[in-house]
Write a protein that holds these residues in place. Structure first.
Motif, PDB file in Angstrom:
ATOM      1  N   UNK A 181      23.058  32.130-110.349  1.00  0.00           N
ATOM      2  CA  UNK A 181      22.531  31.269-109.320  1.00  0.00           C
ATOM      3  C   UNK A 181      21.020  31.113-109.491  1.00  0.00           C
ATOM      4  N   UNK A 182      20.349  32.217-109.770  1.00  0.00           N
ATOM      5  CA  UNK A 182      18.898  32.175-109.943  1.00  0.00           C
ATOM      6  C   UNK A 182      18.538  31.358-111.180  1.00  0.00           C
ATOM      7  N   UNK A 183      19.269  31.577-112.272  1.00  0.00           N
ATOM      8  CA  UNK A 183      18.976  30.829-113.500  1.00  0.00           C
ATOM      9  C   UNK A 183      19.206  29.340-113.310  1.00  0.00           C
ATOM     10  N   UNK A 184      20.262  28.965-112.596  1.00  0.00           N
ATOM     11  CA  UNK A 184      20.501  27.541-112.366  1.00  0.00           C
ATOM     12  C   UNK A 184      19.399  26.959-111.481  1.00  0.00           C
ATOM     13  N   UNK A 185      18.911  27.740-110.548  1.00  0.00           N
ATOM     14  CA  UNK A 185      17.807  27.298-109.691  1.00  0.00           C
ATOM     15  C   UNK A 185      16.527  27.112-110.519  1.00  0.00           C
ATOM     16  N   UNK A 186      16.266  28.066-111.429  1.00  0.00           N
ATOM     17  CA  UNK A 186      15.097  27.964-112.307  1.00  0.00           C
ATOM     18  C   UNK A 186      15.216  26.719-113.185  1.00  0.00           C
ATOM     19  N   UNK A 187      16.399  26.473-113.727  1.00  0.00           N
ATOM     20  CA  UNK A 187      16.621  25.292-114.558  1.00  0.00           C
ATOM     21  C   UNK A 187      16.367  24.019-113.761  1.00  0.00           C
ATOM     22  N   UNK A 188      16.880  23.969-112.533  1.00  0.00           N
ATOM     23  CA  UNK A 188      16.667  22.793-111.683  1.00  0.00           C
ATOM     24  C   UNK A 188      15.185  22.595-111.389  1.00  0.00           C
ATOM     25  N   UNK A 189      14.475  23.679-111.120  1.00  0.00           N
ATOM     26  CA  UNK A 189      13.044  23.575-110.836  1.00  0.00           C
ATOM     27  C   UNK A 189      12.259  23.146-112.075  1.00  0.00           C
ATOM     28  N   UNK A 190      12.625  23.667-113.243  1.00  0.00           N
ATOM     29  CA  UNK A 190      11.941  23.257-114.478  1.00  0.00           C
ATOM     30  C   UNK A 190      12.197  21.784-114.783  1.00  0.00           C
ATOM     31  N   UNK A 191      13.416  21.331-114.534  1.00  0.00           N
ATOM     32  CA  UNK A 191      13.738  19.922-114.732  1.00  0.00           C
ATOM     33  C   UNK A 191      12.925  19.058-113.785  1.00  0.00           C
ATOM     34  N   UNK A 192      12.852  19.466-112.525  1.00  0.00           N
ATOM     35  CA  UNK A 192      12.066  18.733-111.526  1.00  0.00           C
ATOM     36  C   UNK A 192      10.590  18.710-111.917  1.00  0.00           C
ATOM     37  N   UNK A 193      10.081  19.848-112.415  1.00  0.00           N
ATOM     38  CA  UNK A 193       8.689  19.926-112.864  1.00  0.00           C
ATOM     39  C   UNK A 193       8.437  18.941-114.002  1.00  0.00           C
ATOM     40  N   UNK A 194       9.362  18.865-114.965  1.00  0.00           N
ATOM     41  CA  UNK A 194       9.201  17.959-116.101  1.00  0.00           C
ATOM     42  C   UNK A 194       9.176  16.506-115.645  1.00  0.00           C
ATOM     43  N   UNK A 195      10.035  16.161-114.689  1.00  0.00           N
ATOM     44  CA  UNK A 195      10.072  14.794-114.158  1.00  0.00           C
ATOM     45  C   UNK A 195       8.757  14.470-113.446  1.00  0.00           C
ATOM     46  N   UNK A 196       8.296  15.394-112.602  1.00  0.00           N
ATOM     47  CA  UNK A 196       7.048  15.172-111.878  1.00  0.00           C
ATOM     48  C   UNK A 196       5.863  15.063-112.836  1.00  0.00           C
ATOM     49  N   UNK A 197       5.810  15.921-113.842  1.00  0.00           N
ATOM     50  CA  UNK A 197       4.715  15.871-114.818  1.00  0.00           C
ATOM     51  C   UNK A 197       4.716  14.544-115.568  1.00  0.00           C
ATOM     52  N   UNK A 198       5.889  14.081-115.974  1.00  0.00           N
ATOM     53  CA  UNK A 198       5.981  12.800-116.680  1.00  0.00           C
ATOM     54  C   UNK A 198       5.493  11.657-115.795  1.00  0.00           C
ATOM     55  N   UNK A 199       5.866  11.684-114.515  1.00  0.00           N
ATOM     56  CA  UNK A 199       5.411  10.648-113.592  1.00  0.00           C
ATOM     57  C   UNK A 199       3.900  10.705-113.383  1.00  0.00           C
ATOM     58  N   UNK A 200       3.351  11.915-113.272  1.00  0.00           N
ATOM     59  CA  UNK A 200       1.912  12.061-113.070  1.00  0.00           C
ATOM     60  C   UNK A 200       1.126  11.650-114.318  1.00  0.00           C
ATOM     61  N   UNK A 201       1.684  11.876-115.493  1.00  0.00           N
ATOM     62  CA  UNK A 201       1.012  11.456-116.717  1.00  0.00           C
ATOM     63  C   UNK A 201       0.896   9.941-116.796  1.00  0.00           C
ATOM     64  N   UNK A 202       1.882   9.246-116.267  1.00  0.00           N
ATOM     65  CA  UNK A 202       1.889   7.781-116.315  1.00  0.00           C
ATOM     66  C   UNK A 202       1.109   7.148-115.160  1.00  0.00           C
ATOM     67  N   UNK A 203       0.863   7.907-114.109  1.00  0.00           N
ATOM     68  CA  UNK A 203       0.225   7.362-112.905  1.00  0.00           C
ATOM     69  C   UNK A 203      -1.276   7.177-113.101  1.00  0.00           C
ATOM     70  N   UNK A 204      -1.850   6.294-112.295  1.00  0.00           N
ATOM     71  CA  UNK A 204      -3.298   6.134-112.284  1.00  0.00           C
ATOM     72  C   UNK A 204      -3.894   7.157-111.316  1.00  0.00           C
ATOM     73  N   UNK A 205      -5.207   7.097-111.109  1.00  0.00           N
ATOM     74  CA  UNK A 205      -5.881   8.064-110.246  1.00  0.00           C
ATOM     75  C   UNK A 205      -5.307   8.055-108.835  1.00  0.00           C
ATOM     76  N   UNK A 206      -5.031   6.871-108.303  1.00  0.00           N
ATOM     77  CA  UNK A 206      -4.465   6.776-106.953  1.00  0.00           C
ATOM     78  C   UNK A 206      -3.079   7.413-106.897  1.00  0.00           C
ATOM     79  N   UNK A 207      -2.295   7.242-107.949  1.00  0.00           N
ATOM     80  CA  UNK A 207      -0.959   7.831-108.007  1.00  0.00           C
ATOM     81  C   UNK A 207      -0.977   9.341-108.138  1.00  0.00           C
ATOM     82  N   UNK A 208      -2.104   9.908-108.571  1.00  0.00           N
ATOM     83  CA  UNK A 208      -2.232  11.362-108.703  1.00  0.00           C
ATOM     84  C   UNK A 208      -2.914  11.994-107.501  1.00  0.00           C
ATOM     85  N   UNK A 209      -3.227  11.188-106.492  1.00  0.00           N
ATOM     86  CA  UNK A 209      -3.912  11.699-105.311  1.00  0.00           C
ATOM     87  C   UNK A 209      -2.934  11.780-104.156  1.00  0.00           C
ATOM     88  N   UNK A 210      -2.775  12.989-103.622  1.00  0.00           N
ATOM     89  CA  UNK A 210      -1.875  13.200-102.502  1.00  0.00           C
ATOM     90  C   UNK A 210      -2.649  13.400-101.216  1.00  0.00           C
TER      91      UNK A 210
END
Length: 107
Positions: A1-30
């Motif tokens: 269960x923990x490993x599947x959770x870690x995998x899901x979080x790493x996948x989510x991190x990769x998606x977020x990082x890819x989106x942030x790499x493509x975003x402009x300054x406004x898209x990186x500001x929360x």
């Protein structure tokens, strides 16, 4: 269960990082944070580029023992419904995760 959770979080991190790499300054500001892109150059030794004879020479290899813990259900064990629900339908981040991350920020 923990490993599947870690995998899901790493996948989510990769998606977020890819989106942030493509975003402009406004898209990186929360609301509370701003994401920065930092480029680092690292050196990695690629042993596969060495001649085959060197790669296969046991003199260059070190063996280490690693103890691994594997968990499985006992034969005939019944998983409580609450546990199945947490394992199958857990959100990407729950209150406990948010509290853990928020608390870790103070250390």
């Amino acid at each position: 269960m923990v490993r599947s959770r870690i995998t899901a979080l790493r996948t989510r991190e990769a998606v977020l990082c890819a989106e942030l790499e493509q975003a402009d300054l406004l898209g990186r500001t929360g609301q509370w944070t701003q994401a920065e892109l930092v480029e680092r150059r690292i050196r990695v030794f690629d042993h596969r580029l060495l001649p085959e004879a060197v790669q296969e020479d046991p003199v260059f290899w070190v063996e280490r023992l690693r103890l691994e813990v594997r968990c499985r259900l006992r034969d005939g064990a019944r998983v409580p419904i609450a546990m199945r629900r947490a394992e199958i339908a857990a959100p990407l981040m729950g209150t406990a995760d948010a509290n853990l991350i928020g608390g870790a920020a103070w250390f």
